[in-house]
Design a protein around this motif. Sequence first.
Motif, PDB file in Angstrom:
ATOM      1  N   ARG A   1      24.666  14.677   5.277  1.00  0.00           N
ATOM      2  CA  ARG A   1      26.169  14.799   5.817  1.00  0.00           C
ATOM      3  C   ARG A   1      26.825  15.852   5.076  1.00  0.00           C
ATOM      4  O   ARG A   1      27.696  16.543   5.425  1.00  0.00           O
ATOM      5  N   ALA A   2      26.585  15.755   3.853  1.00  0.00           N
ATOM      6  CA  ALA A   2      27.360  16.844   2.860  1.00  0.00           C
ATOM      7  C   ALA A   2      27.186  18.389   3.354  1.00  0.00           C
ATOM      8  O   ALA A   2      27.879  19.280   3.416  1.00  0.00           O
ATOM      9  N   LEU A   3      26.070  18.459   3.658  1.00  0.00           N
ATOM     10  CA  LEU A   3      25.417  19.729   4.111  1.00  0.00           C
ATOM     11  C   LEU A   3      26.281  20.142   5.475  1.00  0.00           C
ATOM     12  O   LEU A   3      26.909  21.216   5.667  1.00  0.00           O
ATOM     13  N   GLN A   4      26.446  19.046   6.518  1.00  0.00           N
ATOM     14  CA  GLN A   4      27.024  19.319   7.669  1.00  0.00           C
ATOM     15  C   GLN A   4      28.453  19.401   7.437  1.00  0.00           C
ATOM     16  O   GLN A   4      29.215  20.601   8.050  1.00  0.00           O
ATOM     17  N   ARG A   5      29.040  19.047   6.584  1.00  0.00           N
ATOM     18  CA  ARG A   5      30.332  19.309   6.166  1.00  0.00           C
ATOM     19  C   ARG A   5      30.547  20.913   5.687  1.00  0.00           C
ATOM     20  O   ARG A   5      31.367  21.411   6.093  1.00  0.00           O
TER      21      ARG A   5
END
Length: 451
Positions: A27-31
């Motif tokens: 999720r952090a990467l996607q953000r």
Amino acid sequence: MGSELYHRNQWQELVDVIETSLQELPRALQRCRDECYGPLRLGRRMGFAQTVIHQMITLKECQSQCIHKLGELRFDKTEEFFGSYFHYLQYGYHMLNASLPAIQASATQLQLEPHSDVAKKNAVFYRQQHGVTRKDFIPREDVQPLIESMDLEHSFMHVLDELSGHLEQFGEERQGGEEGQDDAELLDNDFFAYPPANMPQAEEWEWQEWNKPEIVRFTTDPDRMLADNVLSQDQCDKLLELTKHCKEGDGYQRKAPHTYNELFEGLNILDAAKKSQEGEVVPELSQLYVNASRRSRDAIAKEFNLQTPLYFSYTHLVCRTAKDVVERRDLSHPVHSDNCILNEATGECDKVPPAYTWRDYSAILYLSGEFEGGDFFYAHSTKDLSPEETVSPKCGRLVAFSAGKENMHGVLAVTKGRRCAVALWFTLDPNHKEATFSMAEEILHEIKTVS
Ligand SMILES: O=C(O)CCC(=O)C(=O)O
Ligand SMILES: [Fe+2]
């Protein structure tokens, strides 16, 4: 925080922190990746294609930095941020005596950092541990989607770079030429010539002089090929020497399709490399096994004019030896397709599990013809399983075909002697590439650098 816990020997807490953060990572990467979409910047003197490509390069460059940006926030500013997760994790699990998760973390670290000495040292440590089998030494499945997406991002960057290079070259050549030529013209001809820029290239061949394979014929079907001279007699002899290390039934523990009237033995590529590591097999032989497989793969991809990389999905050195049985009516290998399950009653071949549905191409590289029987054959169709076309094995002959129901095939009974070959299955899907193939190469590389 992770490294603090590490220094304080708080292993359970360390493992928990890392596992939690691993779950949050996608999720952090996607953000971070989403934040890379900025306003479209139109290059003033660029053509349409150039503008689009430059825009995509900027976006992809920004996105591929995300994993490093996250690394700067958490652990020390480290280049191998993602790999370091698994370094800490394997150690934490090891200290907690949780050997399977430790081994899987180590395998993941090696997958991410195949050239890191630390990753290699960890891997060697676990491989040498009593009871660690090939089955256990596999990277963690739950992080594979993330790794694949990072790999794809990387490959995509290469393609874009190449594309941009072509455009720049074209732009220069075009100066003084006709204005207004369509950029779309660039996207044909040799633009996507094989091999693609992101194709893993064969290492330079070692120990051996390699002949040029001779494509003797395309059989009746464009999905079938036959090549001779892929191996020299000396190379066949060496690989035959390696077959002494094949073991009975290898690769087919449960439902083997082979006849009971022959002894079936195999040696996969990782076991060969491991045997070299343990001093049981001269490294030259395992390396030859790797090189012969790569060479076959490259010949096939070239001959079938594939435009995307062809990955190994399973590689197996196999021998079928006749037992003393008279009056054989059976086949050595009944007619089948390599990626679907034939229903003989209906003639349907369903591409569903437990079939190896991801296999796209199959090949067999023969090591000798000195036995009786054992011809390979293509069947007419899923409804008529009688031989349509047969191929007699001989040293250096490669048979290859697309793995679906269009190529139903089988092997006639081996009635005397021992028939050995390297059986190769390939996939176009990077999610199904054979992790053990690169592990084998890594081990062989390790042996070479140490000696
Ligand atoms: O050995 C051969 O010629 C073919 C073997 C085969 O078709 C298989 O193992 O799937
Ligand atoms: Fe097959």
